[in-house]
Design an enzyme around this catalytic site. Structure first.
Site, PDB file in Angstrom:
ATOM      1  N   ARG A  14     -56.214 -82.540 -15.424  1.00  0.00           N
ATOM      2  CA  ARG A  14     -54.984 -82.550 -14.607  1.00  0.00           C
ATOM      3  C   ARG A  14     -55.313 -82.445 -13.114  1.00  0.00           C
ATOM      4  NH1 ARG A  14     -52.633 -79.879 -10.576  1.00  0.00           N
ATOM      5  NH2 ARG A  14     -53.338 -77.908 -11.445  1.00  0.00           N
ATOM      6  N   ASP A  15     -55.742 -81.275 -12.685  1.00  0.00           N
ATOM      7  CA  ASP A  15     -55.990 -81.077 -11.249  1.00  0.00           C
ATOM      8  C   ASP A  15     -57.121 -81.995 -10.787  1.00  0.00           C
ATOM      9  OD1 ASP A  15     -55.608 -79.987  -8.786  1.00  0.00           O
ATOM     10  OD2 ASP A  15     -56.458 -78.022  -9.226  1.00  0.00           O
ATOM     11  N   HIS A 208     -60.586 -73.663  -5.027  1.00  0.00           N
ATOM     12  CA  HIS A 208     -61.189 -74.930  -4.604  1.00  0.00           C
ATOM     13  C   HIS A 208     -62.419 -74.575  -3.773  1.00  0.00           C
ATOM     14  CE1 HIS A 208     -58.125 -77.934  -5.895  1.00  0.00           C
ATOM     15  NE2 HIS A 208     -57.474 -76.799  -6.117  1.00  0.00           N
ATOM     16  N   CYS A 239     -55.900 -81.556  -4.159  1.00  0.00           N
ATOM     17  CA  CYS A 239     -54.453 -81.671  -4.317  1.00  0.00           C
ATOM     18  C   CYS A 239     -53.938 -82.820  -3.449  1.00  0.00           C
ATOM     19  CB  CYS A 239     -53.783 -80.354  -3.920  1.00  0.00           C
ATOM     20  SG  CYS A 239     -51.996 -80.451  -4.011  1.00  0.00           S
ATOM     21  N   ASN A 248     -61.757 -78.459  -7.394  1.00  0.00           N
ATOM     22  CA  ASN A 248     -61.895 -77.073  -7.860  1.00  0.00           C
ATOM     23  C   ASN A 248     -63.363 -76.760  -7.983  1.00  0.00           C
ATOM     24  OD1 ASN A 248     -59.215 -77.958  -9.496  1.00  0.00           O
ATOM     25  ND2 ASN A 248     -59.246 -75.810  -8.955  1.00  0.00           N
TER      26      ASN A 248
END
Ligand SMILES: CC(C)(COP(=O)([O-])OP(=O)([O-])OC[C@H]1O[C@@H](n2cnc3c(N)ncnc32)[C@H](O)[C@@H]1OP(=O)([O-])[O-])[C@@H](O)C(=O)NCCC(=O)NCCSC(=O)C[C@@](C)(O)CC(=O)[O-]
Length: 304
Positions: A14-15, A208, A239, A248
């Site tokens: 996802r991220d 992050h 992001c 991350n």
């Protein structure tokens, strides 16, 4: 006291992938999830049910959720910003949903197009409906250590959102350093605020690595007993609403540190490196993870 076990929540699918400019086919996202669970990862943030106009890369959310061959003992979570997101997510049967707010007003506006107060109003029915459906709700608080638009963010601002999330029944509080500017003592101060309202078992860190501080920040959290961290295989990510934010912290790097500290996770490092190499191959670039690169180079040397 240091925890003896740490739960790593893998947010790469996802991220990690949400900010990729090139479309990544659902089949690759699904294969990544399969490789992560085969490596022993037990918490996977699989996708998000957000507006496809805002984040086109996650438009295949339903297809991804449908394609995952679920493994017993693995929990699959998805991000939902509002009721529309929850209603789309529920038929795909996630184990958990994540609502995401921010400690800074400016970031809240840019990321989810509303103020902090409005975001809490939107989340309240989402939390109630998710609970009714038997789902756990995690809350993420972005920009807890600094904001790309506002600059400094105080611990008071973090605690304000922690309290609001708690009031509407959010089960878990994730403290997120969206742009990676946190340093260990500041991170501890933010964590202390989360821990005033949530028990240790329901607080996590999401770091992050933009300024290379993520591992130090995780270590600072371990010193406080915090034992749940988000991480992204191969160091994927950033992001879309935080320009310049890198990925991350890489899951491989966190795992290598935890292994060295004798802290268990249930994850196999070599298999995790394979998962990182797989998705890096799909994206046609080397993994950002230092550990991933080192172990892949070592393997190459050994087979030469
Ligand atoms: C929140 C909204 C939707 C508000 O966006 P909005 O434009 O204010 O929404 P709206 O309610 O006015 O609706 C506008 C349109 O979007 C649609 N819509 C509305 N909701 C949905 C939905 N759930 N799924 C699909 N479509 C949706 C809705 O149906 C409508 O469609 P139209 O009539 O124009 O065709 C938007 O701002 C959005 O999707 N933002 C998401 C941004 C995002 O995903 N950011 C990245 C995740 S957060 C993150 O990465 C940080 C984290 C968690 O990792 C921690 C950290 O490091 O900080």
């Amino acid at each position: 006291m240091f925890p003896s076990h740490v739960t790593l929540v893998e947010v790469g699918p996802r991220d990690g992938l949400q900010n990729e400019k090139q479309p990544v086919a659902a089949v690759h996202k699904i294969e990544l999830v399969h490789r992560l669970q085969a490596a022993g990862v037990r918490e996977i943030e699989a996708t998000s049910f957000v507006s496809p106009k805002w984040v086109p890369q996650m438009a295949d959310n339903t297809e991804v959720m449908a394609g995952i061959v679920r493994q017993g003992g693995v929990r699959y979570s998805v991000l939902v910003p509002n009721m529309k997101g929850l209603e789309a997510a529920l038929p795909t049967k996630p184990d958990e949903v994540v609502v995401f707010g921010a400690a800074s007003e400016a970031f809240s506006q840019r990321n989810i197009n509303c103020s902090i107060a409005e975001s809490i109003e939107r989340f309240a029915p989402v939390v109630a409906a998710a609970h009714e459906a038997g789902l756990k709700v995690r809350g993420a608080i972005s920009c807890a250590l600094g904001c790309p638009y506002q600059g400094e963010v105080s611990a008071d601002e973090v605690e304000r959102v922690v309290k609001l999330m708690k009031q509407i029944g959010v089960d878990h509080c994730g403290v997120a350093d969206t742009i990676g500017v946190g340093t260990p003592r500041k991170v501890q101060l933010a964590m202390e605020r989360a821990l005033k309202h949530y028990p240790l078992v329901e607080v996590s860190g999401h770091f992050h690595d933009t300024y290379g501080q993520a591992l130090s920040n995780i270590y600072a959290c371990l010193e406080m007993g915090v034992h749940t961290f988000d991480a992204s295989v191969a160091g994927l990510g950033g992001c879309p609403y935080a320009k310049g934010a890198t990925g991350n912290v890489a899951t491989e790097d966190v795992l290598f540190m935890l292994n060295g500290l004798g802290i268990s996770t249930g994850i196999d490092l070599e298999a995790l490196v394979d998962a990182g190499a797989y998705i890096s191959g799909v994206l046609d670039r080397p993994p950002v993870s230092r550990v991933g690169r080192a172990l892949l180079a070592k393997r190459e040397k050994a087979s030469a």
